[in-house]
Scaffold this motif. Structure first.
Motif, short mmCIF file in Angstrom:
data_model
loop_
_atom_site.label_atom_id
_atom_site.label_comp_id
_atom_site.label_asym_id
_atom_site.label_seq_id
_atom_site.Cartn_x
_atom_site.Cartn_y
_atom_site.Cartn_z
N MET A 57 1.16 -1.27 0.17
CA MET A 57 -0.37 0.11 -0.12
C MET A 57 0.77 1.22 0.05
O MET A 57 0.19 2.42 -0.79
N MET A 61 0.34 3.26 -2.82
CA MET A 61 -0.71 5.15 -2.47
C MET A 61 0.42 5.84 -2.39
O MET A 61 0.17 6.89 -2.91
N VAL A 98 -4.94 3.53 -9.65
CA VAL A 98 -6.06 3.37 -8.33
C VAL A 98 -7.62 3.48 -8.28
O VAL A 98 -7.58 3.00 -8.08
#
Length: 157
Positions: A57, A61, A98
């Motif tokens: 992550m 991100m 995403v």
């Protein structure tokens, strides 16, 4: 100088995340598909537990955040084609990785994670695999294309 570093990190992150998805497209999912459906579902459920942990992550991100910062710098310090390429790389990453993950893959993963692994597993696995796997190709390609756009932007600076 800071915008160059951001663009370089965006290129690395995009390539890394795209590479993870490429691995899934090229051999992880096909290998799971060779297992009995109950085993494939159990393995994918296990992957779905570990994928949203900090290491991956942070890469996925964190790259998205770097992309947004790179886009802001590209606009503030406009450099023609190089800035357009940075913006394109950001768009490809944010929508293709995403967006596709959030809108397409997460709901399918959640559905796979719910319910029993029972006699209907073969049908459930086939439906999951037949949708999830091609969708993952989109994420893989998005990461690779975004990385290439960022690298090209660096060359044109």
């Amino acid at each position: 100088m800071f915008d160059t570093v951001l663009t370089f990190v965006a290129a690395l992150g995009s390539g890394l995340v795209g590479g993870v998805f490429f691995a899934f497209s090229s051999f992880v999912m096909p290998a799971l598909d060779r297992l009995p459906p109950e085993g494939a579902m159990a393995a994918m459920r296990s992957i779905n537990v570990f994928a949203p942990k900090p290491p991956f992550m942070l890469a996925m991100m964190g790259t998205a955040l770097v992309d947004v910062a790179a886009a802001v710098f590209a606009v503030l310090d406009w450099r023609g084609s190089a800035s357009w390429l940075v913006l394109a790389g950001c768009l490809v990453y944010l929508v293709g990785i995403v967006g596709v993950t959030a809108a397409f893959h997460v709901p399918r993963n959640n559905a796979l994670d719910s319910g029993e692994i029972d006699a209907a597993a073969a049908r459930r696995w086939r439906e999951y695999y037949d949708a999830w796997h091609p969708g993952n190709h989109v994420r893989s390609l998005a990461g690779i294309v975004a990385s290439g756009l960022f690298l090209l932007a660096l060359v044109l600076r």
